[in-house]
Design a protein around this motif. Structure first.
Motif, PDB file in Angstrom:
ATOM      1  N   GLU A 146      11.312 -90.338 -14.056  1.00 20.73           N
ATOM      2  CA  GLU A 146      10.573 -90.840 -12.900  1.00 20.73           C
ATOM      3  C   GLU A 146      10.107 -89.665 -12.048  1.00 20.73           C
ATOM      4  N   ARG A 187       1.049 -91.801  -1.767  1.00 22.11           N
ATOM      5  CA  ARG A 187       2.181 -91.577  -2.666  1.00 22.11           C
ATOM      6  C   ARG A 187       1.789 -91.977  -4.084  1.00 22.11           C
ATOM      7  N   ASP A 231       3.534 -92.721  -7.748  1.00 22.62           N
ATOM      8  CA  ASP A 231       4.752 -92.952  -8.535  1.00 22.62           C
ATOM      9  C   ASP A 231       4.390 -93.023 -10.011  1.00 22.62           C
ATOM     10  N   ARG A 246       7.707 -88.656  -8.416  1.00 18.13           N
ATOM     11  CA  ARG A 246       7.066 -89.161  -7.203  1.00 18.13           C
ATOM     12  C   ARG A 246       6.453 -87.986  -6.455  1.00 18.13           C
TER      13      ARG A 246
END
Length: 264
Positions: free
Chosen positions: A62, A88, A90, A64
């Motif tokens: 993951e 943002r 992701d 970000r």
């Protein structure tokens, strides 16, 4: 592989076959996939029920990235304002949980005004707006009144709304254990899960009244509040490979009081 394909279409059919019965009542596609699975089982014979070991891939990466610009502007001793915008990104990579890479971009803007009409009263009002690529937009307003009754006693009244957008797992999961046995081409675990992808943001309405009492001459500090939170469109289902059916059909209401005394 045939059972895994059937599991993607109708998991109930797979459970029926594993129980030794012939499934029915599904769609034409379900029946075609079931026929292929039953044919493969007959071809394997007794070997179809022989336990076999696999090597499932549980990797999950993951990332970000975010940036935010914020400005504080002071108009006077009684009025000031904070504004900001942000972005943002992701991103997740997983062969098992997402069948590759998925991402989401979220834009947000927020503002807050603090106003003191008199020295004993402080008013805060603001809002937070966000929009993402998967779910859409949501707005979260908040207003709070701080009233200093005197040097020792303060009362705060707060009303706020908030929205929690579904995360990537809830909204974009494609959860399947693929290629689990290297010696068998296209081998896959028989159960898999795909997110419906139509979830809405969870919403909450919060109300609270807070009291602060500070009595330094006695070494006592009091912090007490009563509150009510109403949460709607909740995604409350347990998300697991064998049963992955998130919905927004849940809600709850929390009422209560908290009381804390510190003595020195």
């Amino acid at each position: 592989p045939e059972l895994a394909a059937l599991g993607r279409s109708n998991p109930a059919y797979v459970k029926t076959i594993l129980a030794g019965r012939r499934p029915s009542g599904g769609s034409q596609q379900d029946n075609v996939l079931a026929a292929a699975a039953l044919a493969a089982i007959r071809t394997l014979g007794a070997g179809a029920k022989t336990p076999i070991c696999g090597d499932p891939n549980q990797d999950f990466i993951e990332r970000r990235y975010g940036a935010e610009l914020q400005d504080t502007f002071v108009f006077s001793d009684t009025l000031r304002m904070v504004n900001g915008i942000g972005l943002r990104h992701d991103q997740v990579d997983s062969e098992t949980f997402f069948n590759g890479r998925v991402s989401n971009n979220t834009w947000r803007a927020f503002t807050n005004i603090e106003y003191k009409p008199v020295s004993q009263v402080n008013i805060n009002a603001g809002g937070f707006f966000e929009r993402d690529n998967l779910t859409g937009s949501g707005f979260s307003p908040r207003i709070a009144f701080n009233i200093h009754l005197n040097d020792n006693n303060t009362v705060r009244v707060i009303v706020s709304k908030a929205v929690r957008m579904p995360d990537l797992v809830e909204q974009r999961a494609d959860w399947a254990y693929r290629n689990v046995v290297k010696s068998i081409p296209n081998s896959a675990f028989i159960l898999s899960a795909i997110s419906p992808g139509n979830l809405r943001g969870e919403k909450s309405l919060s109300k609270e009244i807070v009291y602060f009492g500070n009595f330094p001459q006695h070494g006592i500090f009091i912090d007490a509040k009563v509150f009510e939170d109403r949460l709607t469109d909740l995604i409350s289902e347990k998300l697991q490979n064998a049963d992955f059916k998130p919905t927004n059909n849940n809600w709850t209401r929390l009422r209560g009081a908290e009381f804390q005394v510190s003595y020195t």
